[in-house]
Design an enzyme around this catalytic site. Sequence first.
Site, short mmCIF file in Angstrom:
data_model
loop_
_atom_site.label_atom_id
_atom_site.label_comp_id
_atom_site.label_asym_id
_atom_site.label_seq_id
_atom_site.Cartn_x
_atom_site.Cartn_y
_atom_site.Cartn_z
N ASP A 188 0.86 -1.18 0.00
CA ASP A 188 0.00 0.00 0.00
C ASP A 188 0.89 1.23 0.00
O ASP A 188 1.93 1.26 0.69
CB ASP A 188 -0.91 -0.01 1.24
CG ASP A 188 -1.88 1.15 1.24
OD1 ASP A 188 -2.99 1.01 0.68
OD2 ASP A 188 -1.52 2.22 1.80
N ILE A 189 0.52 2.25 -0.77
CA ILE A 189 1.30 3.49 -0.84
C ILE A 189 1.12 4.26 0.46
O ILE A 189 -0.02 4.50 0.92
CB ILE A 189 0.87 4.34 -2.04
CG1 ILE A 189 1.08 3.56 -3.34
CG2 ILE A 189 1.65 5.66 -2.08
CD1 ILE A 189 0.57 4.28 -4.57
N GLU A 249 -5.03 2.36 -3.85
CA GLU A 249 -3.57 2.37 -3.87
C GLU A 249 -2.99 1.06 -3.36
O GLU A 249 -1.81 0.98 -3.02
CB GLU A 249 -3.03 3.53 -3.03
CG GLU A 249 -3.31 3.45 -1.54
CD GLU A 249 -4.65 4.06 -1.14
OE1 GLU A 249 -4.79 4.42 0.03
OE2 GLU A 249 -5.53 4.20 -2.01
#
Length: 511
Positions: free
Chosen positions: A366-367, A409
């Site tokens: 995950d960003i 994301e």
Amino acid sequence: MEPLQRLADLMPDTPGSLSVRALWREGRAVERRWLLGGWLATVIACVVLGLLTVREGWSGIPVDLGGAVAFLTFYPPIPLCLWWTLCFGWRWGAVPAWAATFVLAVDAGMAPGWAAVFACANPLGLGVLALGYRAVGAARGLRSLRAWLFFVPLCFVGAVFSSAGALIWNFNHDLAAERQLPIWQGWWLGAFLQSVLLGGPLMALSWPRLSRWIARRPALFTPPPSGRRAMGLGLLFAIVLAVQGYGLVSLGLGSLQLRAALASGDWSRLEEASRVMLSTAWVFFWVFTLIVLFVAQFGYQALSRWLRSTEALVTQLAKVNAELEQRSRTDGLTGLANRMATEEGLRALLRTVRRYRTPSALLMLDIDHFKQVNDHHGHAAGDAVIRALAQVLKDASRDVDLPGRFGGEEFVIGLAHTDLAGARRFAERLRERIAATPVALDAKDGGAASISYTVSIGVTLLRGDDAGVEDPLRRADAAMYRAKQGGRNRVELDGEDVAAAPSTSSAPDKP
């Protein structure tokens, strides 16, 4: 994805009609000068030649065909109007044909009303020709035997339809029985022979160059016609009417002349009428044979065109279906597998783990602080970051790996033939590579030229006792959450996997 094309677009060998409006608005000056000037010259020439036909007696000329007598009318406007019809559309040939016939009829003393109706005969025959080529899309260049086998019988059908004018002429002038057959037979036979012997070579010589010009200037032409099946059925119906009408009129006029000769008691008239009736019957036999050959050729060409168009449509449908299948499995922003395709791939990978007991791992990443990227730089910048991350995942993955966008994301990677230690090393190298690869942006209004970002990664193994892909996804998500909680830009392993991990390890080839 482009929409499905029409069959006429798939088989575009039949051009539409030349549009006067398009020619005037979009045509070049030289094109307008040649086309419109040439057409007006044709109209004038047809009127003059039509007048000569009547004044010089070129109508109903007897011709000896080895003992049989046939009648022939020489009417020069026919091949000229045929050329304009087949090259540019029915209206371009019908107008000069109507004008020439109307003027000669008025000049011969026919009332204007009757002359207007009488003048529709030749445009009617030209309409049959145009219908035939639109229905089948046969080659107009007449450079092959098959093209001629279609053209010649179609010219006969058109000639028979146009010879309806002879019946109007006979009725209007109240001709005697022995004079009606020469007028009618001379009309259709003359139109047929002139179409074949003069119009055919003219098309063969001019069409190759003209077709190249049409291909370069499609904007000047109306779209190719649709509804070919209906036009084909209409053409077959017209052929049936032509044959029936031809037989009825030929044998009827011959019988009328024979009865008149019998009533007169003149042996010389009876002999002549009998000979005319015999020749009419033989001509009808050969005409009927010609029509049978034409119907066979027409059916063959129609079937061939239908098979080609069907094959083209099936190919197009297969291409569209493949594209739809690909789109249904691909994330539009990144080009990676979407969630549905990712879960399907993970299920296949889990089945391999169960069957062959080979280790495989799952990464979920995950960003970090992605909301701040959108808030500070805009959603376009956020999309750029997502695309950049997807490209890194593609570059880092092997052919056997399964990178995919799971949503927003979040991304996942299924690593085949990889144990926990190898998955950890891969995840660490991937994390470092992402952190060291800023995303370039379009610097506008003093904005940032690039964005640096990091990811948090959770790692787990696919287990043979997993009930489904939901179990490893849940464990990878929990490990990723611990990475977030531990400060982000980290890699966390599933605790149960760490406890059960062996001392040896294998890792994917690409970082």
